[in-house]
Design a protein around this motif. Structure first.
Motif, PDB file in Angstrom:
ATOM      1  N   GLY A  18       0.773  -1.239   0.000  1.00 11.25           N
ATOM      2  CA  GLY A  18       0.000   0.000   0.000  1.00 11.25           C
ATOM      3  C   GLY A  18       0.803   1.287   0.000  1.00 11.25           C
ATOM      4  O   GLY A  18       0.230   2.349  -0.238  1.00 11.25           O
ATOM      5  N   THR A  19       2.084   1.249   0.278  1.00 11.87           N
ATOM      6  CA  THR A  19       2.886   2.465   0.276  1.00 11.87           C
ATOM      7  C   THR A  19       2.837   3.118  -1.096  1.00 11.87           C
ATOM      8  O   THR A  19       3.036   2.452  -2.109  1.00 11.87           O
ATOM      9  N   ARG A  20       2.558   4.419  -1.142  1.00 10.63           N
ATOM     10  CA  ARG A  20       2.520   5.137  -2.411  1.00 10.63           C
ATOM     11  C   ARG A  20       3.862   5.839  -2.617  1.00 10.63           C
ATOM     12  O   ARG A  20       4.410   6.432  -1.699  1.00 10.63           O
ATOM     13  N   VAL A  21       4.364   5.715  -3.838  1.00  9.35           N
ATOM     14  CA  VAL A  21       5.634   6.337  -4.209  1.00  9.35           C
ATOM     15  C   VAL A  21       5.487   6.994  -5.575  1.00  9.35           C
ATOM     16  O   VAL A  21       4.606   6.619  -6.353  1.00  9.35           O
ATOM     17  N   PRO A  22       6.376   7.952  -5.887  1.00  4.81           N
ATOM     18  CA  PRO A  22       6.329   8.538  -7.230  1.00  4.81           C
ATOM     19  C   PRO A  22       6.629   7.480  -8.286  1.00  4.81           C
ATOM     20  O   PRO A  22       7.405   6.548  -8.045  1.00  4.81           O
ATOM     21  N   LYS A  23       6.051   7.628  -9.455  1.00  3.00           N
ATOM     22  CA  LYS A  23       6.241   6.636 -10.522  1.00  3.00           C
ATOM     23  C   LYS A  23       7.676   6.597 -11.037  1.00  3.00           C
ATOM     24  O   LYS A  23       8.048   5.655 -11.718  1.00  3.00           O
ATOM     25  N   HIS A  24       8.486   7.589 -10.676  1.00  3.66           N
ATOM     26  CA  HIS A  24       9.887   7.593 -11.074  1.00  3.66           C
ATOM     27  C   HIS A  24      10.791   7.042  -9.974  1.00  3.66           C
ATOM     28  O   HIS A  24      12.011   7.039 -10.113  1.00  3.66           O
ATOM     29  N   HIS A  25      10.225   6.548  -8.885  1.00  2.00           N
ATOM     30  CA  HIS A  25      10.999   5.976  -7.774  1.00  2.00           C
ATOM     31  C   HIS A  25      11.880   4.838  -8.288  1.00  2.00           C
ATOM     32  O   HIS A  25      11.474   4.083  -9.179  1.00  2.00           O
ATOM     33  N   ILE A  26      13.064   4.685  -7.736  1.00  2.46           N
ATOM     34  CA  ILE A  26      14.003   3.656  -8.187  1.00  2.46           C
ATOM     35  C   ILE A  26      13.386   2.256  -8.102  1.00  2.46           C
ATOM     36  O   ILE A  26      13.669   1.392  -8.931  1.00  2.46           O
ATOM     37  N   ARG A  27      12.527   2.029  -7.139  1.00  5.37           N
ATOM     38  CA  ARG A  27      11.870   0.719  -7.017  1.00  5.37           C
ATOM     39  C   ARG A  27      10.960   0.466  -8.221  1.00  5.37           C
ATOM     40  O   ARG A  27      10.930  -0.626  -8.782  1.00  5.37           O
ATOM     41  N   ILE A  28      10.240   1.515  -8.639  1.00  4.84           N
ATOM     42  CA  ILE A  28       9.349   1.385  -9.799  1.00  4.84           C
ATOM     43  C   ILE A  28      10.184   1.213 -11.069  1.00  4.84           C
ATOM     44  O   ILE A  28       9.859   0.396 -11.939  1.00  4.84           O
ATOM     45  N   GLU A  29      11.265   1.978 -11.189  1.00  6.89           N
ATOM     46  CA  GLU A  29      12.166   1.834 -12.336  1.00  6.89           C
ATOM     47  C   GLU A  29      12.715   0.409 -12.402  1.00  6.89           C
ATOM     48  O   GLU A  29      12.824  -0.167 -13.490  1.00  6.89           O
ATOM     49  N   SER A  30      13.044  -0.156 -11.245  1.00  9.78           N
ATOM     50  CA  SER A  30      13.614  -1.513 -11.205  1.00  9.78           C
ATOM     51  C   SER A  30      12.617  -2.546 -11.694  1.00  9.78           C
ATOM     52  O   SER A  30      12.908  -3.307 -12.628  1.00  9.78           O
ATOM     53  N   TYR A  31      11.440  -2.591 -11.081  1.00 10.22           N
ATOM     54  CA  TYR A  31      10.524  -3.649 -11.501  1.00 10.22           C
ATOM     55  C   TYR A  31       9.859  -3.333 -12.831  1.00 10.22           C
ATOM     56  O   TYR A  31       9.471  -4.241 -13.564  1.00 10.22           O
ATOM     57  N   GLY A  32       9.792  -2.059 -13.204  1.00  8.66           N
ATOM     58  CA  GLY A  32       9.290  -1.712 -14.531  1.00  8.66           C
ATOM     59  C   GLY A  32      10.233  -2.193 -15.625  1.00  8.66           C
ATOM     60  O   GLY A  32       9.800  -2.656 -16.682  1.00  8.66           O
ATOM     61  N   THR A  33      11.530  -2.129 -15.351  1.00  8.05           N
ATOM     62  CA  THR A  33      12.508  -2.609 -16.322  1.00  8.05           C
ATOM     63  C   THR A  33      12.488  -4.133 -16.390  1.00  8.05           C
ATOM     64  O   THR A  33      12.674  -4.713 -17.462  1.00  8.05           O
TER      65      THR A  33
END
Length: 190
Positions: A18-33
């Motif tokens: 449930g934690t909300r983070v910016p879509k450019h967060h390194i975690r999002i970049e990691s799993y998005g890649t």
């Protein structure tokens, strides 16, 4: 279930927990890649090739979904109040890494020794492997950066590292199988 939720319209997204983070967060970049990598591997798997390679690639895609779920989980919320892990799925294991190593060794044993770097290309399927290898390396770099900021499961890093090796050797093996030219990179001399 609707595809759109509108919860990300202001540039944030939710991690597992449930934690909300910016879509450019390194975690999002990691799993998005990792997700991008999975799509490229799907493209490779759609090519005409040995069914064994397709089976291994399908297994890799499954493991990448797991890897993405691990990366998408907020470490502070990875354990539920009852003490159980939030992710109730099999994690990345030594056996997953061993599968990649076994496949690398098997393919490599059927190839001539590498004496130079090779230029990506020679056949569309081979090029897809090289693109996936590059995306895998990016996923690895991003995951290492994330790990430095917020420690994550080190098996994720090991798996991505080995997977890029697998994709390189698969590209060479497919070049061999398809009788495509493997162009050596020989630097010009001045």
């Amino acid at each position: 279930m609707k595809v759109y939720t509108k919860t990300g319209d202001k540039g944030t997204t939710a991690l597992f927990g449930g934690t909300r983070v910016p879509k450019h967060h390194i975690r999002i970049e990691s799993y998005g890649t990792v997700d991008e990598l999975n799509s490229h591997i799907g493209l490779i798997r759609d090519q005409d090739m040995n069914p064994l390679y397709k089976k291994v690639l399908e297994r890799i895609q499954d493991r990448l979904f797991t890897l993405g779920a691990i990366l998408a989980t907020d470490p502070e919320k990875s354990i539920l109040k009852n003490g159980k892990e939030r992710l109730n799925i099999p994690k990345i294991t030594e056996a997953d890494i061993q599968l990649l190593e076994n496949e690398i060794d098997l393919m490599d044993s059927q190839l001539p020794p590498m004496t130079h770097f090779v230029l990506p290309g020679g056949h569309t399927t081979v090029s897809y492997c090289h693109i996936a290898r590059c995306v895998c390396r990016r996923a690895e770099r991003l995951s290492v950066h994330l790990h430095e900021l917020e420690p994550t499961d080190e098996m994720v890093l090991t798996y991505l590292n080995r997977l890029s090796d697998y994709l390189f050797v698969l590209a060479r093996k497919l070049s061999h199988d398809l009788q495509a030219d493997e162009v050596k990179w020989i630097p010009e001399k001045y």
